[in-house]
Scaffold this motif. Structure first.
Motif, PDB file in Angstrom:
ATOM      1  N   ALA A 148       9.163  -9.616 -41.879  1.00 41.49           N
ATOM      2  CA  ALA A 148       9.950  -8.962 -41.451  1.00 41.49           C
ATOM      3  C   ALA A 148      11.324  -9.545 -41.069  1.00 41.49           C
ATOM      4  O   ALA A 148      11.382 -11.044 -42.024  1.00 41.49           O
ATOM      5  N   THR A 149      12.700  -9.644 -41.875  1.00 41.97           N
ATOM      6  CA  THR A 149      12.919  -9.360 -42.705  1.00 41.97           C
ATOM      7  C   THR A 149      15.037  -8.785 -41.516  1.00 41.97           C
ATOM      8  O   THR A 149      14.593  -8.185 -41.660  1.00 41.97           O
ATOM      9  N   VAL A 150      15.550  -9.520 -42.241  1.00 37.11           N
ATOM     10  CA  VAL A 150      17.290  -8.947 -42.511  1.00 37.11           C
ATOM     11  C   VAL A 150      18.137  -8.643 -43.335  1.00 37.11           C
ATOM     12  O   VAL A 150      17.374  -9.775 -44.252  1.00 37.11           O
ATOM     13  N   SER A 151      18.621  -7.274 -43.447  1.00 38.19           N
ATOM     14  CA  SER A 151      19.010  -6.983 -45.121  1.00 38.19           C
ATOM     15  C   SER A 151      20.307  -7.052 -44.610  1.00 38.19           C
ATOM     16  O   SER A 151      21.502  -5.922 -43.356  1.00 38.19           O
ATOM     17  N   HIS A 152      21.283  -7.229 -45.530  1.00 37.35           N
ATOM     18  CA  HIS A 152      22.849  -7.176 -45.451  1.00 37.35           C
ATOM     19  C   HIS A 152      23.726  -7.031 -46.346  1.00 37.35           C
ATOM     20  O   HIS A 152      23.058  -6.721 -47.925  1.00 37.35           O
ATOM     21  N   ALA A 153      24.861  -5.492 -45.885  1.00 37.40           N
ATOM     22  CA  ALA A 153      25.505  -5.377 -47.687  1.00 37.40           C
ATOM     23  C   ALA A 153      27.341  -5.239 -47.331  1.00 37.40           C
ATOM     24  O   ALA A 153      26.789  -4.756 -45.903  1.00 37.40           O
ATOM     25  N   SER A 154      27.565  -5.708 -47.561  1.00 31.09           N
ATOM     26  CA  SER A 154      29.287  -5.631 -47.836  1.00 31.09           C
ATOM     27  C   SER A 154      30.361  -6.426 -48.909  1.00 31.09           C
ATOM     28  O   SER A 154      29.158  -6.837 -49.673  1.00 31.09           O
ATOM     29  N   HIS A 155      31.560  -6.058 -49.569  1.00 33.11           N
ATOM     30  CA  HIS A 155      32.276  -6.505 -50.635  1.00 33.11           C
ATOM     31  C   HIS A 155      32.738  -8.081 -50.210  1.00 33.11           C
ATOM     32  O   HIS A 155      33.188  -8.110 -51.468  1.00 33.11           O
ATOM     33  N   ALA A 156      32.289  -8.615 -49.331  1.00 31.08           N
ATOM     34  CA  ALA A 156      32.764  -9.555 -48.685  1.00 31.08           C
ATOM     35  C   ALA A 156      34.476  -9.686 -49.429  1.00 31.08           C
ATOM     36  O   ALA A 156      34.880 -11.230 -49.771  1.00 31.08           O
ATOM     37  N   SER A 157      35.039  -8.906 -48.521  1.00 33.67           N
ATOM     38  CA  SER A 157      36.373  -8.918 -48.501  1.00 33.67           C
ATOM     39  C   SER A 157      37.745  -8.470 -50.088  1.00 33.67           C
ATOM     40  O   SER A 157      37.891  -9.071 -50.329  1.00 33.67           O
ATOM     41  N   PHE A 158      35.837  -8.521 -51.575  1.00 27.81           N
ATOM     42  CA  PHE A 158      37.318  -7.989 -52.949  1.00 27.81           C
ATOM     43  C   PHE A 158      37.710  -7.138 -52.748  1.00 27.81           C
ATOM     44  O   PHE A 158      38.643  -6.855 -53.589  1.00 27.81           O
ATOM     45  N   CYS A 159      37.056  -5.631 -52.396  1.00 24.94           N
ATOM     46  CA  CYS A 159      37.721  -4.769 -52.290  1.00 24.94           C
ATOM     47  C   CYS A 159      39.038  -4.243 -51.152  1.00 24.94           C
ATOM     48  O   CYS A 159      40.196  -4.124 -51.987  1.00 24.94           O
TER      49      CYS A 159
END
Length: 208
Positions: A179-190
């Motif tokens: 059972a998992t949670v995944s997150h994708a983001s650019h951490a405000s670098f772009c």
């Protein structure tokens, strides 16, 4: 509320299907493989070579519920390598940290909305008997539009970080469920636009 009801029904069906598949395979494996034992509480030992297809996984996820794209279900596909064989220290915790597995896969939205492919490092931490914690860290490339509109999100740029974590059960030597949670983001670098893509789900894995 209609989309939320539909989300619940479709996600529940997908998760039940995954768990049913794992249960059937688990029952079949009982005739050919010993049940999980205390070895599940030990850190894995890296082999002297790497195979990229030690384990394959499929999963079903609730798609980014905090940013509705009116496409609530994702399906994931992933392959995991054997543990990297580059650590050779007397401390087992150092060896564990320096011997993650390589994960390659994709999070595919069933409604044709935001999807991404990813490559990560995967660490597994034994907790107690069959129970373990698993974390992933790496990068991803997505197909989100470069505009914000109804039922679409602008991820800010096509390249992002990707993190995942969750708790799992090692059902047999071959089968596990997480059972998992995944997150994708650019951490405000772009750009200042950084809504991120956070998905919650269940994955089933088979180790060769």
């Amino acid at each position: 509320m209609g989309w939320r009801t539909d989300l619940g029904v479709r996600l529940a069906g997908a998760i039940v299907a995954c768990l049913a598949w794992a249960s059937l395979a688990f029952a079949a494996d009982l005739t050919s493989a010993p049940p999980a034992d205390s070895s599940a509480n030990e850190f894995p030992q890296a082999a002297p070579y790497i195979t990229l297809f030690q384990e394959v996984r499929v999963g079903a996820y609730a798609h980014n519920p905090n940013h509705d794209e009116s496409a609530p279900v994702d399906v994931s596909f992933e392959t995991l390598s054997s543990n990297l064989p580059f650590a050779n220290f007397s401390n087992p915790y150092v060896n564990w940290f320096l011997s993650p597995r390589i994960g390659l896969g994709a999070m595919v939205n069933t409604g044709g909305k935001t999807s991404y492919a990813f490559g990560t490092f995967n660490w597994r931490i034994p907790i107690w008997k069959m129970l373990f914690f698993e974390g992933e860290l790496g990068g991803a490339v997505n197909n989100s539009p470069d505009w914000q509109g109804p039922q679409r999100i602008d991820m800010g740029c096509p390249l992002t970080f990707r993190e995942a974590g969750g708790f799992g059960l090692q059902l047999t030597q071959n089968w596990d469920v997480v059972a998992t949670v995944s997150h994708a983001s650019h951490a405000s670098f772009c750009t200042s636009k950084n809504p991120g893509d956070t998905d919650f789900g269940v994955v089933v894995g088979y180790k060769f």
